[in-house]
Design a protein around this motif. Structure first.
Motif, PDB file in Angstrom:
ATOM      1  N   LEU A 184       0.849  -1.189   0.000  1.00 13.10           N
ATOM      2  CA  LEU A 184       0.000   0.000   0.000  1.00 13.10           C
ATOM      3  C   LEU A 184       0.887   1.241   0.000  1.00 13.10           C
ATOM      4  O   LEU A 184       1.864   1.309   0.734  1.00 13.10           O
ATOM      5  CB  LEU A 184      -0.894   0.013   1.236  1.00 13.10           C
ATOM      6  N   ILE A 191       1.489  -7.114   5.200  1.00 10.59           N
ATOM      7  CA  ILE A 191       1.172  -5.825   4.593  1.00 10.59           C
ATOM      8  C   ILE A 191       2.395  -4.933   4.684  1.00 10.59           C
ATOM      9  O   ILE A 191       2.912  -4.674   5.773  1.00 10.59           O
ATOM     10  CB  ILE A 191      -0.032  -5.157   5.277  1.00 10.59           C
ATOM     11  N   VAL A 200      -7.732  -4.702   2.398  1.00  5.76           N
ATOM     12  CA  VAL A 200      -6.788  -5.753   2.005  1.00  5.76           C
ATOM     13  C   VAL A 200      -6.941  -6.972   2.912  1.00  5.76           C
ATOM     14  O   VAL A 200      -6.909  -8.117   2.451  1.00  5.76           O
ATOM     15  CB  VAL A 200      -5.340  -5.212   2.029  1.00  5.76           C
ATOM     16  N   ARG A 201      -7.133  -6.744   4.190  1.00  6.20           N
ATOM     17  CA  ARG A 201      -7.319  -7.869   5.120  1.00  6.20           C
ATOM     18  C   ARG A 201      -8.597  -8.653   4.790  1.00  6.20           C
ATOM     19  O   ARG A 201      -8.605  -9.882   4.845  1.00  6.20           O
ATOM     20  CB  ARG A 201      -7.349  -7.376   6.562  1.00  6.20           C
ATOM     21  N   SER A 235       3.927  -1.153   3.455  1.00  4.65           N
ATOM     22  CA  SER A 235       3.375   0.136   3.035  1.00  4.65           C
ATOM     23  C   SER A 235       4.430   1.235   3.084  1.00  4.65           C
ATOM     24  O   SER A 235       5.413   1.141   3.820  1.00  4.65           O
ATOM     25  CB  SER A 235       2.184   0.526   3.910  1.00  4.65           C
ATOM     26  N   TRP A 270       3.616   5.160   3.248  1.00  4.42           N
ATOM     27  CA  TRP A 270       2.694   6.296   3.253  1.00  4.42           C
ATOM     28  C   TRP A 270       3.484   7.585   3.185  1.00  4.42           C
ATOM     29  O   TRP A 270       4.552   7.711   3.785  1.00  4.42           O
ATOM     30  CB  TRP A 270       1.815   6.254   4.504  1.00  4.42           C
ATOM     31  N   PRO A 300      -5.183   5.256   5.520  1.00  8.26           N
ATOM     32  CA  PRO A 300      -4.411   4.016   5.546  1.00  8.26           C
ATOM     33  C   PRO A 300      -5.155   2.884   6.261  1.00  8.26           C
ATOM     34  O   PRO A 300      -5.112   1.740   5.817  1.00  8.26           O
ATOM     35  CB  PRO A 300      -3.145   4.409   6.306  1.00  8.26           C
ATOM     36  N   GLN A 326      -7.744   1.318   3.935  1.00  2.00           N
ATOM     37  CA  GLN A 326      -7.127   0.513   2.887  1.00  2.00           C
ATOM     38  C   GLN A 326      -6.567  -0.791   3.446  1.00  2.00           C
ATOM     39  O   GLN A 326      -6.693  -1.844   2.823  1.00  2.00           O
ATOM     40  CB  GLN A 326      -6.053   1.325   2.183  1.00  2.00           C
ATOM     41  N   GLU A 327      -5.974  -0.738   4.613  1.00  2.00           N
ATOM     42  CA  GLU A 327      -5.463  -1.964   5.233  1.00  2.00           C
ATOM     43  C   GLU A 327      -6.606  -2.931   5.538  1.00  2.00           C
ATOM     44  O   GLU A 327      -6.483  -4.137   5.316  1.00  2.00           O
ATOM     45  CB  GLU A 327      -4.681  -1.657   6.513  1.00  2.00           C
ATOM     46  N   GLU A 328      -7.707  -2.418   6.052  1.00  3.42           N
ATOM     47  CA  GLU A 328      -8.853  -3.281   6.358  1.00  3.42           C
ATOM     48  C   GLU A 328      -9.401  -3.921   5.093  1.00  3.42           C
ATOM     49  O   GLU A 328      -9.773  -5.105   5.094  1.00  3.42           O
ATOM     50  CB  GLU A 328      -9.941  -2.488   7.078  1.00  3.42           C
TER      51      GLU A 328
END
Length: 70
Positions: free
Chosen positions: A7, A44, A29-30, A46, A48, A22, A25-27
Motif C-alpha cells: 500500500l 502488509i 486488504v485484510r 506500506s 505512506w 491508511p 485501505q489496510e482493512e
C-alpha cells in the motif's frame, strides 16, 4: 505460501475521508485476504507519504516487497 500486499499513497492528508485513510485501505486488504484464505499468511507492506518517484531504495516497504518476490 505468504501473501503480500503493498500500500502506498504519495500524500496522506485527509484522514477523515474513510476511503483515503491508511486504516481503511489496510482493512480492505485484510478482508480480501480472508476471502481468499490468506489471512493467516498476509504481510502488509506500506509506504505512506512517499512518492513513487523515489524508487525502491527510498521506499522500504516496496524494497521489502521486491526482496520477497526475488
Amino acid at each position: 505460501m505468504t501473501a503480500y500486499a503493498y500500500l502506498r499513497k504519495s500524500v496522506v492528508r485527509d484522514l477523515d475521508n474513510p476511503g483515503a485513510s491508511p486504516a481503511f485501505q489496510e482493512e480492505a486488504v485484510r478482508r480480501l485476504a480472508a476471502q481468499n484464505g490468506d489471512a493467516d499468511t498476509l504481510v502488509i507492506l506500506s509506504d505512506w507519504d512517499k512518492s513513487g518517484r523515489l524508487g525502491p531504495d527510498k521506499r522500504p516497504g516496496y524494497r521489502a516487497l521486491l526482496d520477497a518476490s526475488e
